[in-house]
Write an enzyme that holds these catalytic residues in place. Structure first.
Site, PDB file in Angstrom:
ATOM      1  N   HIS A 259      34.728  95.330  30.094  1.00 49.75           N
ATOM      2  CA  HIS A 259      36.025  95.581  29.478  1.00 49.75           C
ATOM      3  C   HIS A 259      37.086  96.023  30.494  1.00 49.75           C
ATOM      4  O   HIS A 259      38.280  96.073  30.171  1.00 49.75           O
ATOM      5  CB  HIS A 259      35.886  96.637  28.385  1.00 49.75           C
TER       6      HIS A 259
ATOM      7  N   THR B  45      21.716  83.785  28.978  1.00 51.79           N
ATOM      8  CA  THR B  45      20.340  84.135  28.654  1.00 51.79           C
ATOM      9  C   THR B  45      19.978  83.442  27.346  1.00 51.79           C
ATOM     10  O   THR B  45      20.660  83.598  26.333  1.00 51.79           O
ATOM     11  CB  THR B  45      20.143  85.665  28.543  1.00 51.79           C
TER      12      THR B  45
END
Length: 494
Positions: free
Chosen positions: A465, A413
């Site tokens: 994660h 982005t």
């Protein structure tokens, strides 16, 4: 062959297709045809917006458009017929098509179809519904004579925009509800409220028109949309005496009260924006996000961008810093392929992928979309530049296909185009990482032992994660920065 069978073969209905993967509805943005137009197989007849993109729909029949079942702005379920085509127009006159539904009419129809069995829906023009519910007589308002025949509960509820109680048992249909005319000619029900459909009430509210001041022109004293527009027109006749006698509104400065509602706009959440919101909420509360940041001197990369713009092999292609950031990201993923994975909750498995579908977040008038470049990791730099340019141009035109927005593995982005230094991007559902590329600015930087003005940017990497631990995420981000600091690593590492 029966007449109904012959008509079914002659008048072919085209149903709203599932143009994506499991989409359930789409909004009709624009019709390109109208009843009476000749169409051919494969001709685009309308544009619809799904939860993923705007898509043009071709008709699979030859013939003449017989009927458009829905108007522009209506959201239609997948599998619902939206247009019918007379495939044999020379067979004789066709039956008159039904009225095209506009958004308020479509909502009214949905409410009608949702009525419990055993009870007829009551809408103005549809007749009165049977009802055995008895209500305690209400005290008539001052100046309004009591009526022996009050408006039925179902009709009053329909006009007031609320649900009426279901009847205990079907009975003989009631007579036409009585309407009490008041001094200004407006029809009111037993509760003394002007009679109007919910969409008409909303229109009057939006225009700041008091329904009590409107002279109705509809059947049984019903206020119509035309009545409201006429009352709101600048050239409208002076208000009735009863309305003129009302006290003039006091300016906010005099009362200290500000009418906030008059300065607010409400826009329905639908289409791409609705899908984006749902995806971001799902991702934020499903995948455990970790975001790391690094600030890097990209002076050499910016020089390389200028050199590539003059390279004959890049002629006609759009070369910008985002192109080299994308290449650096792909090179870093090649050095750490285990980051390119997804989490399969149902199977309790990690799916490692030997391909990289690189998503590029694009801001469009309909909201943020993330189309991706398939197999971006095996593209040459010119190929990557070409596909990146096509992807952005297509997204801005609103023509991105649903297929282009599925199957992404990682995303970039570019928040730097808005002058933003960095951010904490949220993962696209199903992806492992997203890289935010911040603005490139001249900043004081220690270079070769001296403080100099260098072109510097900040990168932010968010990752899942469950898939990527702190060590692996840090190595990935550090490698991206290393390539951008010394772009010759695109050769030595690539």
């Amino acid at each position: 062959m029966t007449a109904s069978t012959a008509n079914a073969q002659r008048f072919r209905e085209f149903k709203m297709p599932d143009v994506g993967e499991g989409l359930t509805e789409a909004e009709i943005l624009k019709w390109y045809v109208k009843p009476g137009d000749t169409v051919t197989d494969g001709q685009v007849v309308c544009e619809v917006e799904t939860a993923k993109a705007a898509v043009e729909l071709p008709i699979p029949y030859d013939g003449v458009v017989h009927e458009l079942n829905f108007g522009e702005g209506v959201t239609v379920d997948v599998g619902t017929a939206i247009i019918s085509v007379d495939t044999d127009p020379g067979a004789g006159p066709a039956p008159a098509p039904a009225t095209v539904q506009t958004p308020p009419e479509a909502a009214a129809k949905a409410e009608e179809e949702a009525e419990p069995q055993g009870r007829q829906a009551v809408l103005v023009g549809y007749g009165a519904a049977p009802s055995s519910t008895k209500r305690r007589a209400r005290k008539p308002q001052a100046g309004v004579p009591a009526q022996p025949e009050p408006v039925s509960a179902a009709l009053q509820a329909e006009l007031n925009g609320r649900t009426a109680p279901a009847p205990a048992a079907p009975v003989t249909p009631a007579v036409t509800p009585a309407v009490t005319p008041v001094a200004n000619g407006a029809g009111v029900g037993a509760v003394g409220r002007p009679l109007a459909k919910p969409p008409v009430r909303k229109l009057a509210k939006d225009l700041g028109i008091d329904l009590a001041t409107i002279v109705p022109s509809g059947p049984d004293g019903i206020i119509t949309r035309e009545d409201v527009h006429a009352a709101a027109a600048p050239a409208a006749a002076p208000a009735p005496a009863a309305a003129a006698a009302a006290p003039a509104p006091v300016a906010p400065a005099e009362t200290g009260v500000v009418n906030a509602a008059a300065r607010e706009r409400r826009v329905p959440v639908k289409g791409v924006r609705k899908a984006t919101a749902q995806a971001m909420v799902s991702s934020a509360f499903t995948a455990p996000h970790v975001t790391e940041f690094i600030t890097v001197d990209v002076t050499r990369t910016m020089k390389l961008v200028q050199e590539l713009k003059q390279d004959p092999d890049m002629a006609g292609l759009r070369v910008n810093p985002l192109l080299l950031v994308a290449r650096a990201f792909l090179v870093a993923i090649k050095r750490h392929p285990e980051v390119n994975a997804s989490w399969d909750e149902a199977q309790q498995e990690i799916v490692y992928k030997d391909y990289v579908n690189l998503g590029i977040a694009a801001a469009t008038p309909r909201g943020l979309i993330v189309p991706n470049i398939k197999d971006a990791g095996v593209k040459t730099l010119p190929q990557l530049a070409e596909e990146l340019g096509d992807l952005v141009a297509t997204a801005r035109e609103g023509k991105t296909s649903p297929a282009a927005m599925t199957g992404g593995t990682v995303t970039i982005t570019n928040v730097g185009v808005f002058g933003v230094d960095t951010g904490t991007p949220i993962l696209n559902p199903g992806e492992s990482a997203i890289l935010a590329f911040g603005a490139v600015k001249l900043q004081p930087w220690v270079h070769k032992g001296k403080v100099k003005a260098r072109q510097v940017t900040t990168l932010a990497l968010s990752f899942d994660h469950r898939l990527i631990d702190g060590e692996l995420g840090s190595k990935l981000l550090a490698d991206i920065a290393a390539v951008l600091e010394r772009p010759k690593r695109l050769i030595t590492w690539g």
